[in-house]
Write a protein that holds these residues in place. Sequence first.
Motif, short mmCIF file in Angstrom:
data_model
loop_
_atom_site.label_atom_id
_atom_site.label_comp_id
_atom_site.label_asym_id
_atom_site.label_seq_id
_atom_site.Cartn_x
_atom_site.Cartn_y
_atom_site.Cartn_z
N GLU A 31 -52.59 -37.00 -59.53
CA GLU A 31 -52.93 -37.35 -57.79
C GLU A 31 -53.94 -38.36 -57.61
O GLU A 31 -54.88 -38.16 -58.25
CB GLU A 31 -53.38 -35.76 -57.41
CG GLU A 31 -53.18 -35.88 -55.97
CD GLU A 31 -53.57 -34.35 -55.48
OE1 GLU A 31 -53.48 -34.16 -54.31
OE2 GLU A 31 -53.86 -33.56 -56.43
N MET A 33 -55.45 -41.30 -54.29
CA MET A 33 -55.39 -41.61 -52.90
C MET A 33 -55.50 -43.21 -52.99
O MET A 33 -56.21 -43.74 -53.97
CB MET A 33 -56.66 -41.14 -52.35
CG MET A 33 -56.71 -39.70 -52.05
SD MET A 33 -55.60 -39.00 -51.08
CE MET A 33 -55.74 -39.81 -49.46
N HIS A 55 -51.57 -41.09 -50.16
CA HIS A 55 -51.79 -39.80 -50.94
C HIS A 55 -50.60 -39.67 -51.71
O HIS A 55 -49.45 -39.53 -51.20
CB HIS A 55 -51.98 -38.54 -50.14
CG HIS A 55 -52.34 -37.40 -50.79
ND1 HIS A 55 -51.74 -36.17 -50.46
CD2 HIS A 55 -52.79 -37.17 -52.13
CE1 HIS A 55 -52.07 -35.45 -51.41
NE2 HIS A 55 -52.54 -35.97 -52.37
#
Length: 76
Positions: A31, A33, A55
């Motif tokens: 994950e 950003m 994101h």
Amino acid sequence: MWEEMESRRHKLGKVFPASFGAADEREGIIEYMLQGSVDFITKNGERQAVSWAGHAILNEVEGGLKYRLYQVFLRR
């Protein structure tokens, strides 16, 4: 929004690791950003520069990575 555009050019500024879920849900997930900008020209010739953030969540699938989520937020 993009149907109004003649052309656009995205610029990636920064990528940050992220973790928004519980630790036991993290296995096999990447994950992060993103932050950047996009320069575009509308069909009527107007030029603009817009900041954006993104994101993304990727899953490991059969030895490769696939997007599970990709969201982009524009600041106009």
